[in-house]
Design a protein around this motif. Structure first.
Motif, PDB file in Angstrom:
ATOM      1  N   LYS A  43       0.819  -1.224   0.000  1.00  0.00           N
ATOM      2  CA  LYS A  43       0.000   0.000   0.000  1.00  0.00           C
ATOM      3  C   LYS A  43       0.851   1.270   0.000  1.00  0.00           C
ATOM      4  O   LYS A  43       0.612   2.192  -0.781  1.00  0.00           O
ATOM      5  N   ASP A  44       1.822   1.356   0.869  1.00  0.00           N
ATOM      6  CA  ASP A  44       2.656   2.562   0.983  1.00  0.00           C
ATOM      7  C   ASP A  44       4.059   2.331   0.440  1.00  0.00           C
ATOM      8  O   ASP A  44       4.969   3.124   0.710  1.00  0.00           O
ATOM      9  N   VAL A  45       4.237   1.250  -0.325  1.00  0.00           N
ATOM     10  CA  VAL A  45       5.575   0.888  -0.792  1.00  0.00           C
ATOM     11  C   VAL A  45       5.683   0.963  -2.311  1.00  0.00           C
ATOM     12  O   VAL A  45       6.622   1.561  -2.847  1.00  0.00           O
TER      13      VAL A  45
ATOM     14  N   LYS B 212       3.170   1.655  -5.609  1.00  0.00           N
ATOM     15  CA  LYS B 212       1.855   1.985  -6.164  1.00  0.00           C
ATOM     16  C   LYS B 212       1.497   1.091  -7.353  1.00  0.00           C
ATOM     17  O   LYS B 212       0.317   0.817  -7.613  1.00  0.00           O
ATOM     18  N   LYS B 213       2.497   0.607  -8.070  1.00  0.00           N
ATOM     19  CA  LYS B 213       2.258  -0.233  -9.234  1.00  0.00           C
ATOM     20  C   LYS B 213       1.518  -1.520  -8.847  1.00  0.00           C
ATOM     21  O   LYS B 213       0.642  -1.999  -9.569  1.00  0.00           O
ATOM     22  N   GLN B 214       1.865  -2.073  -7.678  1.00  0.00           N
ATOM     23  CA  GLN B 214       1.205  -3.294  -7.211  1.00  0.00           C
ATOM     24  C   GLN B 214      -0.261  -3.026  -6.872  1.00  0.00           C
ATOM     25  O   GLN B 214      -1.140  -3.856  -7.129  1.00  0.00           O
ATOM     26  N   VAL B 215      -0.514  -1.853  -6.297  1.00  0.00           N
ATOM     27  CA  VAL B 215      -1.894  -1.469  -5.973  1.00  0.00           C
ATOM     28  C   VAL B 215      -2.708  -1.298  -7.256  1.00  0.00           C
ATOM     29  O   VAL B 215      -3.859  -1.729  -7.350  1.00  0.00           O
ATOM     30  N   ASP B 216      -2.094  -0.671  -8.258  1.00  0.00           N
ATOM     31  CA  ASP B 216      -2.770  -0.498  -9.552  1.00  0.00           C
ATOM     32  C   ASP B 216      -3.054  -1.852 -10.204  1.00  0.00           C
ATOM     33  O   ASP B 216      -4.074  -2.030 -10.879  1.00  0.00           O
ATOM     34  N   TRP B 217      -2.140  -2.805 -10.005  1.00  0.00           N
ATOM     35  CA  TRP B 217      -2.341  -4.147 -10.568  1.00  0.00           C
ATOM     36  C   TRP B 217      -3.594  -4.792  -9.976  1.00  0.00           C
ATOM     37  O   TRP B 217      -4.398  -5.391 -10.697  1.00  0.00           O
ATOM     38  N   VAL B 218      -3.755  -4.653  -8.648  1.00  0.00           N
ATOM     39  CA  VAL B 218      -4.939  -5.228  -7.994  1.00  0.00           C
ATOM     40  C   VAL B 218      -6.212  -4.602  -8.557  1.00  0.00           C
ATOM     41  O   VAL B 218      -7.178  -5.302  -8.886  1.00  0.00           O
TER      42      VAL B 218
END
Length: 469
Positions: free
Chosen positions: A166-168, A170-176
């Motif tokens: 979450k705070d590390v 942003k690309k992973q959050v966008d992937w979800v």
């Protein structure tokens, strides 16, 4: 001549269908493509394309997984094109037509199983748990709710990803967000075009097992034209001519009026049974006319016994680095002893059995099991219990994480060395954790199932709720 004109008109319609792509026949319209196929193409060009794009940026196993998902979606598009051009097939033929989609789902799930040591394992699990949603085409009359159920199964792992990145990153959050939007949009698509099940064409030939799914066209090109028109009706046979002649003769006799009875034989009183009772006592049938109509007897029982699928063979074998324990029933002495750190164990559809795994292993998964007892020494990764009932798990050594998902009835016996184990549960009930005491006994603690959530002005706060009494 009329039949010839009809066939020519249908040939023209087929040519018009072909003329869809830009530069192929002029205007490049999509007149011949069913509306729901065009809508599915919009889903591929929107949420799916965004998911593929971000997956490439993440790279590694996530990118490979995304390519497999895309192949499954294209296979589903091919089935939609076929359905738009063919009438609904028989149940057996439909099962064969679903085979390509089923195989793509299996490929996606197998990739997760073969890469349990991946750093992006939560990504692989989120996709693997939800990819069965592609099977909505066979889930009449409620395909939409089925897709939602599969999406909920992915949430367990997507929440882990959000918590970790979450705070590390942003690309992973966008992937979800991109991945979950595929299934959200698919639910809306199904609600609009296939509310109670896959919509088949009302015209065209009936789809059969040999019907080939049209391959996906390249961008801007039209999908293949529909199949040839059905053959013209056969010419009337000689039997139909005889029937017409018989009907004509019948009407000619009726039109004779009173003369129609001239050929009937007179019946005297001594030939009538109600005036001559002795005729009733004579042997042999009295009735000389045709036998009255009676309902035919059914060839089989009204409620035939349900068909049972062939029983799958019981397995306990090492396949590569995966121990497969499947379809075991009433087996109380199953043992896996020759283990290695890189190996995983997958236990599927085992009933009323006991399994012991000795040594140190990477991970263990229990899937769709009932009344199963599992005893193991050490696991360096995770123990997962999915879609199961009445499970008992005993840890003899150490395990960092135990995951319980969509399971009713689960007892976890921890050892003194595994008291720091994390137990993560979702959509499960009747879970208990048993802690060892100094006297060698166990103290049982229930895992909370009911929660209270309130808004504190800034965020939602969830706490465990205990019901008094």
């Amino acid at each position: 001549m009329e039949r010839l004109v009809e066939r020519l008109e249908k040939a023209v319609e087929r040519l018009e269908t072909v003329c869809q792509g830009p530069g192929m026949c002029g205007d490049g319209s999509s007149k011949g493509v069913a509306q729901y196929v065009q809508a599915f193409d919009g889903l591929l060009a929107g949420p799916v394309a965004e998911y593929i794009k971000i997956s490439k940026e993440v790279g590694g196993d996530v990118q490979k997984h995304a390519e497999m998902v895309h192949a499954g979606l294209m296979s589903e598009r091919a089935l939609l094109v076929m359905a738009s051009q063919h009438q609904q097939p028989t149940e057996n033929a439909f099962s064969s037509l679903l085979k390509p989609i089923s195989e793509h789902i299996q490929v996606v799930q197998n990739f997760r199983e073969k890469n349990r040591g991946s750093k992006l394992f939560n990504h692989l699990s989120a996709v693997s748990e939800s990819i069965p949603a592609l099977g909505w085409v066979a889930m009449a009359p409620k395909p939409g709710p089925y897709v939602k159920e599969m999406t909920d199964a992915a949430m367990f792992y997507t929440n882990r990803i959000l918590k970790e990145y979450k705070d590390v990153d942003k690309k992973q959050v966008d992937w979800v967000k991109a991945y979950l939007s595929i299934w959200t949009e698919l639910q809306a698509y199904i609600k609009e075009f296939h509310t109670t099940g896959l919509t088949w064409s009302k015209t065209g030939p009936v789809a059969t097992e040999g019907t080939k799914s049209p391959s996906a066209p390249p961008a801007g090109a039209a999908p293949p034209p529909p199949g040839p028109p059905p053959p013209p009706a056969p010419a009337p046979s000689s039997s139909s001519t005889d029937d017409a002649a018989s009907r004509s003769a019948l009407f000619a006799q009726i039109n004779r009026g009173e003369g129609i009875t001239s050929g009937l034989r007179h019946v005297s009183d001594d030939m009538k049974t109600h005036k001559n009772p002795a005729l009733k006592n004579q042997g042999g049938p009295v009735r000389s006319g045709p036998k009255p109509f009676t309902a035919p007897k059914p060839a089989c029982n009204a409620n035939p016994a349900p068909k049972t699928s062939p029983k799958a063979p019981a397995l306990l074998e090492l396949e590569g680095k995966k121990w497969r324990v499947e379809n075991q029933e009433n087996a109380t002495n199953l043992v896996i002893s020759d283990t290695e750190l890189k190996q995983v164990a997958y236990v599927f559809k085992c009933t009323n059995s006991t399994l012991q795994i000795k040594g140190k292993i990477n991970s263990i998964t229990l899937d769709n099991c009932k009344k199963l007892g599992l005893v193991f020494d050490d696991v360096v990764g995770i123990v997962e219990i999915i879609n199961s009932r009445d499970i008992k798990v005993q840890v003899m050594g150490k395990v960092p994480t135990i995951s319980i998902n969509k399971t009713d009835g689960c007892h976890v016996y921890l050892s003194k060395n595994s008291l720091d184990c994390e137990i993560v549960s979702a959509k499960s009930s009747e879970m208990n954790v048993l802690i060892p005491t100094e006297g060698g006994d166990f103290t049982e603690f229930p895992v909370p199932e009911q929660f209270k959530t309130v808004w504190n002005g800034q965020k939602l706060v969830t706490t465990v709720t205990e019901i008094a009494g």
